[in-house]
Design an enzyme around this catalytic site. Sequence first.
Site, mmCIF file in Angstrom:
data_model
loop_
_atom_site.group_PDB
_atom_site.id
_atom_site.type_symbol
_atom_site.label_atom_id
_atom_site.label_comp_id
_atom_site.label_asym_id
_atom_site.label_seq_id
_atom_site.Cartn_x
_atom_site.Cartn_y
_atom_site.Cartn_z
ATOM 1 N N GLY A 359 -49.024 -22.683 11.634
ATOM 2 C CA GLY A 359 -47.739 -22.828 10.954
ATOM 3 C C GLY A 359 -47.765 -24.059 10.080
ATOM 4 O O GLY A 359 -48.816 -24.680 9.890
ATOM 5 N N VAL A 364 -51.073 -22.905 16.703
ATOM 6 C CA VAL A 364 -50.584 -22.373 17.971
ATOM 7 C C VAL A 364 -51.748 -21.723 18.715
ATOM 8 O O VAL A 364 -52.499 -20.932 18.148
ATOM 9 C CB VAL A 364 -49.466 -21.340 17.742
ATOM 10 C CG1 VAL A 364 -48.880 -20.902 19.074
ATOM 11 C CG2 VAL A 364 -48.384 -21.914 16.853
ATOM 12 N N LYS A 379 -48.175 -25.089 21.047
ATOM 13 C CA LYS A 379 -48.175 -25.475 19.640
ATOM 14 C C LYS A 379 -48.616 -26.926 19.533
ATOM 15 O O LYS A 379 -47.997 -27.820 20.111
ATOM 16 C CB LYS A 379 -46.773 -25.308 19.061
ATOM 17 C CG LYS A 379 -46.715 -25.606 17.582
ATOM 18 C CD LYS A 379 -45.505 -24.975 16.947
ATOM 19 C CE LYS A 379 -45.611 -25.069 15.436
ATOM 20 N NZ LYS A 379 -44.546 -24.335 14.759
ATOM 21 N N ASP A 479 -34.894 -22.976 9.817
ATOM 22 C CA ASP A 479 -36.261 -22.623 9.420
ATOM 23 C C ASP A 479 -36.539 -21.155 9.733
ATOM 24 O O ASP A 479 -37.557 -20.806 10.299
ATOM 25 C CB ASP A 479 -37.259 -23.543 10.124
ATOM 26 C CG ASP A 479 -38.621 -23.513 9.454
ATOM 27 O OD1 ASP A 479 -38.705 -23.062 8.284
ATOM 28 O OD2 ASP A 479 -39.609 -23.912 10.088
#
Length: 692
Positions: A359, A364, A379, A479
């Site tokens: 990301g 992750v 993560k 987000d």
Amino acid sequence: MRLFSFNLLSLLFFLSTSHLLVSSSPSNYFSFSFPSFPSSTSNNFDFSTDASVSQGALQITPDTINDLAYLLNRSGRILYSRSFRLWESNRTASFNTSFSINIYRPSNTTPTGEGLAFIIAPDADGPPPGSYGGFLGLTNSTTDGRSSNRIVAVEFDTVKQAYDPDDNHVGLDINGVTSEISASLTPFGIQIAPVEAVNYTVWIDYDGRQGAIGVYMTRKGEPKPEKPVLAGKVDLSRYVNQDSYFGFAAATGAKDYELNCVLDWTLTVENLDDEDKKGGWKVAAGIAAGVVVLAVVAGTATALWYSKNRRKREKKAMVDPSALAGTLKSLPGMPREFEYKELRKATNGFDERMKLGQGGFGIVYKGVIAGEATEVAVKKFSREDNMNSQDDFLKELTVINRLRHKHLVRLLGWCHENGVLLLVYDYMPNGSLDQHLYGGSTAGQFVLPWNRRIQVAADVASALHYLHHEYDECVVHRDLKSSNVMLDAAFHARLGDFGLARVLDTDKTSYAELEAAGVPGTLGYIAPECFHTAKATRESDLFAFGALLLELVCGRRPRCTDLSNFNFLVDWVWILHRDGRILEAVDEKLEGNFVADEARRMLLLGLACSHPLPGERPKAGVIIQILAGSVSPPVVPAFKPAFMWPAAEPARHEGGSGGLSSMSSLLTSSSLYGSSTAWTPPYVSSDRHGDV
Ligand SMILES: *[C@@H]1O[C@H](CO)[C@@H](O)[C@H](O)[C@H]1NC(C)=O
Ligand SMILES: *[C@@H]1O[C@H](CO)[C@@H](O)[C@H](O)[C@H]1NC(C)=O
Ligand SMILES: *[C@@H]1O[C@H](CO)[C@@H](O)[C@H](O)[C@H]1NC(C)=O
Ligand SMILES: *[C@@H]1O[C@H](CO)[C@@H](O)[C@H](O)[C@H]1NC(C)=O
Ligand SMILES: *[C@@H]1O[C@H](CO)[C@@H](O)[C@H](O)[C@H]1NC(C)=O
């Protein structure tokens, strides 16, 4: 050490502002106490469909007196959402609980039914289907009496079945509703559901060493009676799961009904885990040290938060470190702090082969926590300097932790050691939505079928509605995008990564950089006004949701490179809409396997959410109804309206062009990438009413 102390203090203040009083006596107990149930306490429980928190009480079955027919044939459960370890090979935990109940008769002319039970359950699920009537939300006609139920309960039963002593009794139920032992309450002067409502307090004491259980009951406000209304023996370790849930179950019948309310609840459970005892002391030492360090180094962030919380804090000005031993550990459902080496082991040393995805802020990995056999997603944040401060981060955690919704990815824990930040989430076996729309390593060539796309839209809308309207304070996701929509084993969608934008410093990571770093499409999710305000709002979430809807239907990223004259998917769809051929936007990969009405509805809704004026975008509640087909989609103008800023004034130089040209020129605007303090809109937004 300094950061560590800040985090403890953050948690501490979270505690003092919470409605829930979690405490831990000097010896080793888990304990909670709800003197009442304001709506903010609902995050601590798992509710079955018709159960709720309302009128300051737990309503185990529907709470209505306006629609009496709705009260028939109902069963419900409300369970504390964290399990407790009830036995080990050589010992069984003791527990004490007390709660007050009000079994209310909505009608004087019908008999009451059917009853309420305090339950120890193997999971936090709702009651089985068909568990209304005499099954009290515990079992049903198929499962009653089976040892696989793993249920022990104390029932307060208001209907006489063939196997019951009368219609006003207490009983001890093991895996079935035919009580092992039972006793009429009438000789004690207790009428469970009298015509004039009475509140009763119940105490249940369980001694794990003797296997002895005692139930006491009297009118609320009176002291605990000497004599139990029911006493017996039960070896819990024989019947219930090692880790079990506490809560309440209740049911109404085919002709008889009642409101099953719990007004307050206290529970103390012996902690069997010796490890926790040591842990507790470590934490206590940490707090003691933290208090000292804080006195010396009052950090600005902490000071800031101090002033914000001063009013609440004053109530609890003096913190006694020793009394807090174990408290943090027993904080309900609090994400736990993992050790770095534990997570390194879980992910095989952050093995490339365990990588699930990448990301904007990190990678992750899939992991398996040793000794727990639970699959998790870990993560790992790439840059330590991305984080504003651990203090901010922990403040965020306390908010995230209190959000509970079946369409939000659960945060299980975190780790911050040696400058590395790791977050541990529930593992989502079907990865993220974008992998399915655009074919990723895990999804292969599989095309996400139409019905799953519809489901994903509905799931995400329901999560947004929860964040925006159902949670006590309005929470903005900020987000929302397809790589943050995760799919569980049944392909239900869950939103991930909420709230993190605020704690990660956006100074050094522009959206353009993100795109360059292989995180495509981010730009298309950002509402035009954000380029001016740099402030996330409910409306900017709704804009992102619109982009996601179009993406789901069209199978193209919101900012796309393969449409010759358009840089944004929304502009292309809008032109097709103008030309009356909006269905041509539907993903060709579906090869015509979609429902035209549904597709049109979703596309129009997607356009409506993409309205350049924030106030014009439909709200989450309406979105849910439109997606469900119960409300028709909004009327969308043939031409995309002009973006105006400020919204109230007539268009100035930016007016008219919603395409990339205006966007990209704005991208250089410093307002978006101001200092980290400029880009810190409150995660918990104070404007519940969505004014811009
Ligand atoms: C129970 O067993 C554990 C080890 O399995 C031991 O540490 C503990 O002392 C035992 N407790 C009792 C009460 O026997
Ligand atoms: C429960 O209450 C009894 C009697 O008041 C007390 O002796 C016992 O220690 C308590 N147990 C727990 C687990 O709180
Ligand atoms: C009872 O519950 C089980 C699942 O818990 C279900 O499979 C079964 O169909 C239910 N029986 C009835 C009669 O509803
Ligand atoms: C029962 O408790 C509720 C909530 O505390 C209170 O509002 C109500 O007046 C009580 N009812 C009686 C009959 O005491
Ligand atoms: C309630 O359930 C019984 C059978 O269990 C059924 O006969 C009755 O019609 C149901 N009543 C309602 C209102 O659903």
